[in-house]
Scaffold this active site. Structure first.
Site, mmCIF file in Angstrom:
data_model
loop_
_atom_site.group_PDB
_atom_site.id
_atom_site.type_symbol
_atom_site.label_atom_id
_atom_site.label_comp_id
_atom_site.label_asym_id
_atom_site.label_seq_id
_atom_site.Cartn_x
_atom_site.Cartn_y
_atom_site.Cartn_z
ATOM 1 N N LYS A 152 0.503 -1.030 0.250
ATOM 2 C CA LYS A 152 -0.035 0.156 -0.352
ATOM 3 C C LYS A 152 0.620 1.168 0.000
ATOM 4 O O LYS A 152 2.041 1.348 0.767
ATOM 5 C CB LYS A 152 -1.206 -0.103 1.091
ATOM 6 C CG LYS A 152 -1.963 -1.377 1.244
ATOM 7 C CD LYS A 152 -3.227 -1.125 0.351
ATOM 8 C CE LYS A 152 -3.672 -2.157 0.446
ATOM 9 N NZ LYS A 152 -5.300 -2.407 0.097
ATOM 10 N N LYS A 178 0.406 -9.669 -1.634
ATOM 11 C CA LYS A 178 -0.757 -9.791 -2.991
ATOM 12 C C LYS A 178 -1.100 -8.781 -3.639
ATOM 13 O O LYS A 178 -0.281 -7.803 -3.006
ATOM 14 C CB LYS A 178 -1.973 -10.048 -1.740
ATOM 15 C CG LYS A 178 -2.911 -9.960 -2.574
ATOM 16 C CD LYS A 178 -4.604 -10.260 -2.005
ATOM 17 C CE LYS A 178 -5.565 -9.726 -2.488
ATOM 18 N NZ LYS A 178 -5.816 -8.379 -2.844
ATOM 19 N N ASP A 180 -2.467 -5.980 -5.511
ATOM 20 C CA ASP A 180 -4.305 -5.194 -5.674
ATOM 21 C C ASP A 180 -4.869 -5.534 -6.729
ATOM 22 O O ASP A 180 -4.763 -5.414 -7.626
ATOM 23 C CB ASP A 180 -4.074 -3.347 -5.239
ATOM 24 C CG ASP A 180 -4.693 -2.963 -3.984
ATOM 25 O OD1 ASP A 180 -4.245 -2.850 -2.779
ATOM 26 O OD2 ASP A 180 -5.676 -3.805 -3.537
ATOM 27 N N GLU A 181 -6.278 -5.492 -6.391
ATOM 28 C CA GLU A 181 -6.838 -5.870 -7.150
ATOM 29 C C GLU A 181 -7.015 -5.163 -8.845
ATOM 30 O O GLU A 181 -6.721 -5.657 -9.609
ATOM 31 C CB GLU A 181 -8.771 -5.374 -6.841
ATOM 32 C CG GLU A 181 -9.329 -4.440 -6.238
ATOM 33 C CD GLU A 181 -8.988 -3.745 -5.302
ATOM 34 O OE1 GLU A 181 -9.364 -2.578 -5.130
ATOM 35 O OE2 GLU A 181 -7.877 -5.214 -4.422
ATOM 36 N N HIS A 270 -10.262 -12.708 -6.047
ATOM 37 C CA HIS A 270 -10.229 -11.384 -5.718
ATOM 38 C C HIS A 270 -11.883 -10.811 -6.262
ATOM 39 O O HIS A 270 -12.388 -11.666 -7.323
ATOM 40 C CB HIS A 270 -9.357 -9.854 -5.840
ATOM 41 C CG HIS A 270 -9.620 -9.134 -5.479
ATOM 42 N ND1 HIS A 270 -10.385 -7.938 -4.912
ATOM 43 C CD2 HIS A 270 -8.628 -8.557 -4.784
ATOM 44 C CE1 HIS A 270 -10.668 -7.247 -4.564
ATOM 45 N NE2 HIS A 270 -9.747 -7.471 -3.298
ATOM 46 N N LYS A 310 -13.548 -2.119 7.427
ATOM 47 C CA LYS A 310 -13.672 -1.374 6.624
ATOM 48 C C LYS A 310 -15.168 -1.409 5.377
ATOM 49 O O LYS A 310 -15.687 -0.633 4.981
ATOM 50 C CB LYS A 310 -12.580 -0.569 5.795
ATOM 51 C CG LYS A 310 -12.145 -1.381 4.901
ATOM 52 C CD LYS A 310 -10.734 -0.406 4.333
ATOM 53 C CE LYS A 310 -11.020 -1.058 2.738
ATOM 54 N NZ LYS A 310 -9.070 -0.532 1.856
#
Ligand code: CAP
Ligand code: MG
Length: 430
Positions: A152, A178, A180-181, A270, A310
């Protein structure tokens, strides 16, 4: 002269055959339409029917008609003859039971909650290549959740920077890095560069830790490109591929399931875009049905929520999803899921991710136990002392849960966890 024949698709005394697919819907008829009339329309339009009586209707068609056989308040069960369905074609199944019916004027809201798939339907599917046990053997991980993190910010890093963060994540004790999508092969981080750069850092981390390390690298693109990317993963010693299964589509996932299986690659699924059709509790398709489809087709794991993080989703939904993915025989939960005997279809891991940090790890393990892929991303890179410390703090939180002590008690002898609790405590992001 009768205009329609929808009532022929309703028989509340009907007992389904053992080889019929049983679907559970919730349905709110439009004003002026009774629940029985709505039930007939849903059964008709999702099997063989249409809005008006027909000039010719060969008698054998009757055997293909679906039957609405149970109405319980807003809940509706429909039985679908096995002859309606093409063997092993999940896409066609969706076109039927999750197709036009959501747009009918006769219903104001319609939700496909779950479906029981009989042996006569399951036998045409292979399911997950590895199963949870196979994944654990492949990674050499026992007695704890599999752990991982997404670098991130989500995207923007170069391949080299991404790989460096991966190294720090692994050195902190995590098993996986991983993508991110929304990270695929962008100008600033090409897939090929990332696969190679991360492989170098993986080998470093494995030799320094003696632990098996891996990654969920996102191959999502058109199907032919996904195949080429899967080949590149294997060529660089990777044992997983990641696919954004909802946006890639059921057909592409079916193709890649076999392609990856032949290559010995597990599939991390995902579910980006799932909430567009499963968030409204009155309309659309539930996540438990999506999870069922993905286990049937054969992904190794799929995201299932955190309850405390979240993104939306309750603890009960997470538990229902975990049962749909992990159990040999899933016991139905009234109005949420149906019984399912999975027979030869192997298990798949639930994946809990989204706004997690070390302070929330025990809450997640209380929901799922150890049979889980736990992804803590912002919750490690946001640690006051950096990524490696964040991963270490999360591993310490897992240990605390196993030891039956509080995080505060564990933090007394765990500086990384102590620092994490100083920043986040047990804050639940929203
Ligand atoms: C989590 C994440 C995942 C979500 C997906 C994100 O990052 O990478 O994509 O968990 O949602 O982009 O938000 P953080 P779900 O850990 O930093 O929040 O798991 O519900 O499908
Ligand atoms: Mg993400």
């Amino acid at each position: 002269m009768a205009i329609d024949w929808y009532d022929e698709f309703v028989d509340l005394n009907y007992t389904p055959d053992s080889d019929e697919i049983i679907c559970l819907f919730s349905c709110e008829p439009a004003s002026g339409i009774s629940m029985k009339e709505a039930a007939g329309r849903v059964a008709s339009e999702s099997s063989t029917g249409t809005w008006t009586t027909l000039f010719s209707l060969p008698p054998r068609m009757k055997a293909l008609q679906a039957t609405a056989f149970e109405i319980d308040g807003p809940y509706l069960k429909i039985a679908y003859p096995i002859g309606l369905w093409e063997e092993g074609n999940a896409v066609q199944l969706l076109s039927g039971i999750a197709g036009n019916i959501f747009g009918m004027k006769a219903v104001s809201h319609l939700r496909l909650i779950d479906a029981t798939l009989p042996e006569a339907y399951l036998r045409h599917y292979k399911g997950p290549h590895f199963g949870m046990d196979g994944i654990r053997d492949m990674m050499g991980i026992k007695g704890r959740p599999l752990t991982g993190a997404v670098p991130k910010p989500k995207i923007g890093f170069s391949a080299a920077e991404h790989a460096e963060i991966g190294f720090e994540t692994w050195m902190g004790g995590f098993d996986f890095v991983k993508d991110d999508e929304n990270l695929t092969s962008t100008a600033f981080n090409r897939f090929e560069d990332r696969v190679i750069a991360l492989a170098k850092q993986r080998d470093r981390a494995e030799s320094l830790t003696g632990e098996k390390k891996s990654a969920f690298l996102n191959i999502t693109a058109d199907t032919e490109t996904m195949k080429k990317r899967a080949d590149l993963l294997v060529a660089n010693g990777w044992n997983y591929a990641m696919i954004d299964v909802v946006v890639a589509g059921t057909a592409a996932v079916m193709t890649l399931r076999d392609y990856c299986s032949d290559l010995g690659l597990a599939i991390h699924a995902h579910r980006a875009m799932h909430a567009a059709f499963d968030r409204d509790p009155r309309h659309g398709i539930t996540m438990q049905f999506l999870a069922k489809m993905m286990r049937l087709i054969g992904v190794s794991q799929i995201h299932t929520g955190t309850a405390v993080g979240k993104l939306v989703g309750t603890a009960q939904e997470a538990q229902v999803l975990a049962d749909v993915l992990r159990e040999k025989k899933t016991m139905g939960v009234p109005q949420m899921s149906l019984d399912q005997d999975w027979r030869h279809i192997k298990s798949a891991f639930p994946v809990s991710s989204g706004g997690l940090h070390p302070g929330l790890v025990p809450d997640v393990l209380d929901i799922y136990g150890d049979e889980l892929v736990l992804l803590v991303s912002g919750g490690i890179h946001g640690h006051p002392d950096g990524t490696r410390a964040g991963a270490a703090a999360s591993m310490q939180a897992i240990d605390a849960w196993h030891e039956g002590v509080t995080l505060e008690e564990k933090a007394a002898g765990s500086p990384e966890l102590k620092r994490a609790l100083e920043k986040w405590g047990s804050y639940q992001p929203k």
